[in-house]
Design a protein around this motif. Structure first.
Motif, PDB file in Angstrom:
ATOM      1  N   ARG A   2      -1.923  14.427  -0.884  1.00  0.00           N
ATOM      2  CA  ARG A   2      -1.449  13.476  -1.890  1.00  0.00           C
ATOM      3  C   ARG A   2      -2.428  12.355  -2.211  1.00  0.00           C
ATOM      4  NH1 ARG A   2       1.596   8.847  -0.139  1.00  0.00           N
ATOM      5  NH2 ARG A   2       2.942   8.893  -1.955  1.00  0.00           N
ATOM      6  N   PRO A  36      -0.924  13.324  -8.106  1.00  0.00           N
ATOM      7  CA  PRO A  36       0.477  13.679  -8.334  1.00  0.00           C
ATOM      8  C   PRO A  36       0.791  15.086  -7.822  1.00  0.00           C
ATOM      9  CG  PRO A  36      -0.750  13.588 -10.411  1.00  0.00           C
ATOM     10  CD  PRO A  36      -1.659  13.091  -9.345  1.00  0.00           C
ATOM     11  N   LEU A  37       2.038  15.274  -7.510  1.00  0.00           N
ATOM     12  CA  LEU A  37       2.519  16.511  -6.892  1.00  0.00           C
ATOM     13  C   LEU A  37       1.975  17.777  -7.554  1.00  0.00           C
ATOM     14  CD1 LEU A  37       4.366  17.720  -4.826  1.00  0.00           C
ATOM     15  CD2 LEU A  37       6.317  17.061  -6.218  1.00  0.00           C
ATOM     16  N   ASP A  43       6.145   9.211  -4.356  1.00  0.00           N
ATOM     17  CA  ASP A  43       5.554  10.454  -4.837  1.00  0.00           C
ATOM     18  C   ASP A  43       5.564  10.451  -6.347  1.00  0.00           C
ATOM     19  OD1 ASP A  43       4.558  12.195  -2.933  1.00  0.00           O
ATOM     20  OD2 ASP A  43       6.559  12.584  -2.179  1.00  0.00           O
ATOM     21  N   LEU A  44       4.511  10.987  -6.930  1.00  0.00           N
ATOM     22  CA  LEU A  44       4.449  11.018  -8.396  1.00  0.00           C
ATOM     23  C   LEU A  44       4.826  12.406  -8.895  1.00  0.00           C
ATOM     24  CD1 LEU A  44       1.068   9.162  -8.710  1.00  0.00           C
ATOM     25  CD2 LEU A  44       3.305   8.203  -9.153  1.00  0.00           C
ATOM     26  N   ARG A  78       0.821  -1.205   0.000  1.00  0.00           N
ATOM     27  CA  ARG A  78       0.000   0.000   0.000  1.00  0.00           C
ATOM     28  C   ARG A  78       0.851   1.249   0.000  1.00  0.00           C
ATOM     29  NH1 ARG A  78      -2.261  -4.082   2.476  1.00  0.00           N
ATOM     30  NH2 ARG A  78      -4.416  -4.546   1.935  1.00  0.00           N
ATOM     31  N   LYS A  79       2.159   1.049   0.027  1.00  0.00           N
ATOM     32  CA  LYS A  79       2.961   2.275  -0.004  1.00  0.00           C
ATOM     33  C   LYS A  79       3.186   2.681  -1.449  1.00  0.00           C
ATOM     34  CE  LYS A  79       7.364   0.022   0.422  1.00  0.00           C
ATOM     35  NZ  LYS A  79       8.567  -0.238   1.124  1.00  0.00           N
ATOM     36  N   SER A  80       3.451   3.964  -1.632  1.00  0.00           N
ATOM     37  CA  SER A  80       3.646   4.445  -2.987  1.00  0.00           C
ATOM     38  C   SER A  80       4.654   5.575  -2.972  1.00  0.00           C
ATOM     39  CB  SER A  80       2.324   4.944  -3.546  1.00  0.00           C
ATOM     40  OG  SER A  80       1.858   5.985  -2.729  1.00  0.00           O
ATOM     41  N   THR A  91       8.450  16.370   2.673  1.00  0.00           N
ATOM     42  CA  THR A  91       7.636  15.366   2.003  1.00  0.00           C
ATOM     43  C   THR A  91       6.350  15.118   2.792  1.00  0.00           C
ATOM     44  OG1 THR A  91       9.686  14.343   1.246  1.00  0.00           O
ATOM     45  CG2 THR A  91       7.678  13.043   1.005  1.00  0.00           C
ATOM     46  N   TYR A 148       4.785   5.967   4.452  1.00  0.00           N
ATOM     47  CA  TYR A 148       4.263   6.982   3.542  1.00  0.00           C
ATOM     48  C   TYR A 148       3.248   6.342   2.615  1.00  0.00           C
ATOM     49  CZ  TYR A 148       4.443  11.505   1.303  1.00  0.00           C
ATOM     50  OH  TYR A 148       4.122  12.737   0.828  1.00  0.00           O
ATOM     51  N   THR A 149       2.125   5.943   3.178  1.00  0.00           N
ATOM     52  CA  THR A 149       1.131   5.193   2.423  1.00  0.00           C
ATOM     53  C   THR A 149      -0.092   6.055   2.196  1.00  0.00           C
ATOM     54  OG1 THR A 149       0.201   4.405   4.456  1.00  0.00           O
ATOM     55  CG2 THR A 149       1.792   2.987   3.399  1.00  0.00           C
ATOM     56  N   ARG A 174       3.098  17.264   2.603  1.00  0.00           N
ATOM     57  CA  ARG A 174       2.109  17.134   1.524  1.00  0.00           C
ATOM     58  C   ARG A 174       1.122  15.997   1.769  1.00  0.00           C
ATOM     59  NH1 ARG A 174       6.812  16.010  -2.232  1.00  0.00           N
ATOM     60  NH2 ARG A 174       8.046  17.912  -2.152  1.00  0.00           N
ATOM     61  N   LEU A 196      -4.222   8.328  -5.577  1.00  0.00           N
ATOM     62  CA  LEU A 196      -3.018   9.162  -5.535  1.00  0.00           C
ATOM     63  C   LEU A 196      -3.226  10.416  -6.373  1.00  0.00           C
ATOM     64  CD1 LEU A 196       0.030   6.802  -6.039  1.00  0.00           C
ATOM     65  CD2 LEU A 196      -0.698   7.952  -3.954  1.00  0.00           C
ATOM     66  N   GLU A 233       8.146   3.497   4.539  1.00  0.00           N
ATOM     67  CA  GLU A 233       7.191   2.437   4.855  1.00  0.00           C
ATOM     68  C   GLU A 233       5.865   3.046   5.318  1.00  0.00           C
ATOM     69  OE1 GLU A 233       5.790  -1.131   4.759  1.00  0.00           O
ATOM     70  OE2 GLU A 233       7.910  -0.841   4.293  1.00  0.00           O
TER      71      GLU A 233
END
Lengths: 130, 427
Positions: free
Chosen positions: B250, B259-260, A129-130, A125-127, B243, B199-200, B246, B257, B197
């Motif tokens: 995010r 994107p930035l 940054d895009l 489930r971690k991702s 980081t 940062y989900t 955000r 998700l 780990e």
């Protein structure tokens, strides 16, 4: 990284297994027990469950009004999931190593069964940054 | 007074004190593995007793006292040989230590514990688990829950890690000055992994997970307090803050998700950004540049822009060029290609990607396809972009990323024939 190791077999294969000698069955049980013990001690075992036999397998679809419609008793050739292991390991190679060890589990006369083990990575489930 | 429930207040204090108490017990009994268990028991005793009876006058001394008693019990139950050793180590019986406050030894002990738990001979997962328990003061159950594995498995992992430290005969002292730089790199890497780990996606079934990112920030903060002159420690802390700032932006309401460049910047945490920028600015001024500082500087450029259109891409490109020269990490090369595309146009970025096709470390990696898809979309080659989004989706091992990538492909295939939007969808 987590992987699921899937042990598949046919109804015919399960029937053959049930006809193993007592000694062969004990040898096989002892093998599984020691494998699980090793995986517990290495801090890698997440879960391990054997599944009920193919006779109990049902495929379910929703019928009218969403009521379950079950289908069962499958052809001899169909592959069934017999059981699975979930492991948390440092690398895919380690997952393959465990799968190979499962595959060489002793069959009749102590000869390795060489069963195919399907190895699938479990999504995280971690991702990034895009 | 405070409105925090007392048990949360105690929890923070206990976790701050945990490494100091552990250091004191190791110094007294010279057995890291047993000392670590004894300290965990003392922490547990405190969480049960303090809310009922109030916080003791000297919490640190109380914990050392209780942990020492546990140690004595443990040693008494051992063989006679070990009992003799215990009496030699602690001849006066079990007495409360002096009501000392934090001192230099405590600080050195905490740092020594970081070096020990992040020793390069441990596997990353063992180092992470041991650091969270021995330095972070978390219970095995909390760590197991955070990593979605059974408590028994995590307990085994921790005890193996402790056994391997014991077997190595590693002394409880700081690394020599020659070793220090390399060992510190290992510590920072473990902290970075813990941060990542955690940062989900912030929604979904794992909302209840322990905030590993917050914990990584807390631990990195404590290393930074112990080594305030180290610019890479400051760089890593800045990177985490910039980081983490955000986080709220995010992911969308469905956990998807964002994107930035598409994030709602008003959701970014200003306090974290301010602190991160101050840290990285001060670190960069000291002159010795490292990879964490460069990554933090890049994050700072992003975070400083009020709108996505205001992002200073030439500066980001220059920073990635420096980072690329320093690290040789193919992921850096991918980000560099994106920055180059933003400055010089997508064909420049795609040209840089072609050079990476032969990099074995990227072979079959979803990020290469994902970046290529973005750049192809920027270039207006929608069919090729769709293809690469789908390849990337088939290769990623992250659920939120897979969902994002298949959504991108779907969006393009629905709109591509009549659409001429390109650049603003690129990142």
């Amino acid at each position: 990284m987590k992987y699921i190791l899937l042990m598949n077999g046919t109804k015919a294969g399960v029937d053959t297994y049930r006809a193993w000698s007592e000694k062969d069955i004990h040898t096989h049980f002892a093998f599984l027990k020691s494998l699980n013990q090793d995986l517990r001690e290495s801090g890698e075992l997440v879960a391990n469950e054997p599944l009920g036999g193919p006779e109990q397998a049902r495929v379910v679809r929703a019928g009218k009004n969403g009521a379950p419609v079950t289908d069962g008793v499958f052809p001899e050739a169909k592959e069934f999931l017999l059981g699975y292991w979930i492991v948390d390991v440092e690398s895919p190679e380690r997952a393959y190593e465990i799968a190979a060890r499962l595959s060489v589990g002793p069959g009749p006369g102590g000869v390795p069964t060489n069963m195919p083990i399907e190895v699938r990575q479990i999504m995280s489930r971690k991702s990034d940054d895009l | 007074m405070t409105e925090q429930p007392s048990d949360i207040r105690f929890e923070h204090l206990l976790r701050e004190l945990a490494p100091q108490v552990l250091g004191a017990i190791i110094r007294r009994f010279h057995d890291f593995a047993a000392a670590e268990d004894a300290v965990q028991e003392a922490l547990l005793a405190a969480t049960l007793q303090w809310p009922r009876e109030g916080q003791p006058h000297n919490p640190r001394g109380w914990l050392i006292h209780v942990a020492s008693r546990r140690m004595m019990d443990y040693l008494r139950s051992e063989e006679a040989r070990q009992r003799r050793e215990a009496e030699a180590a602690f001849p006066s019986g079990c007495q409360a230590p002096e009501a000392g406050i934090e001192n230099e030894t405590d600080q050195e002990d905490t740092l020594t514990l970081f070096f020990m738990c992040c020793h390069p001979s441990l596997t990353p997962s063992s180092a992470i688990a041991l650091t969270l328990r021995a330095v972070g003061g978390l219970t095995t159950a909390e760590i197991a829950h955070a990593f979605l594995i059974p408590e028994a498995t995590m307990a085994q992992r921790i005890s193996r890690a402790k056994a391997s430290i014991k077997a190595s005969g590693m002394p409880f002292r700081l690394p020599t000055s020659q070793e220090q730089a390399e060992r510190l790199r290992a510590v920072l890497h473990v902290l970075y992994l813990i941060f990542n780990e955690g940062y989900t996606s912030s929604t979904g079934p794992h909302l209840q997970r322990l905030e590993l990112s917050r914990e990584a920030i807390r631990l990195t903060r404590s290393v930074q307090a112990l080594l305030p002159e180290d610019v890479e420690v400051a760089g890593l802390l800045a990177l985490m803050l910039l980081t983490d700032a955000r986080r709220a932006a995010r992911t969308g309401p469905g956990g998807e998700l964002i994107p930035l460049t598409k994030q709602d910047r008003t959701l970014w945490d200003r306090a974290e950004i301010t602190e991160g920028i101050a840290l990285i600015t001060a670190a960069l001024a000291k002159g010795s540049i490292g990879a964490y500082q460069l990554q933090a500087a890049i994050a700072a450029v992003h975070d400083e822009a009020a709108r996505a259109e205001d992002i200073d891409w030439p500066q980001i490109l220059a920073l990635y060029e420096l980072l690329k020269r320093m690290s040789g990490n193919p992921m850096v090369a991918l980000n560099h290609a994106i920055a180059a595309a933003m400055v010089h146009g997508p064909s420049k970025g795609l040209e840089l990607l072609r050079a990476l096709d032969s990099d074995a470390r990227l072979a079959g990696h979803h990020r290469l396809d994902a970046v290529r898809a973005h750049l192809l979309e920027m270039a207006g080659d929608y069919q090729a972009a769709i293809k690469h989004y789908r390849i990337a989706a088939s290769r990623t091992t992250s659920t939120p990323e897979r969902n994002y990538l298949i959504t991108q492909a779907a969006r393009l295939s629905e709109s591509a024939p009549s659409s001429n939007r390109g650049v603003d969808q690129a990142l």
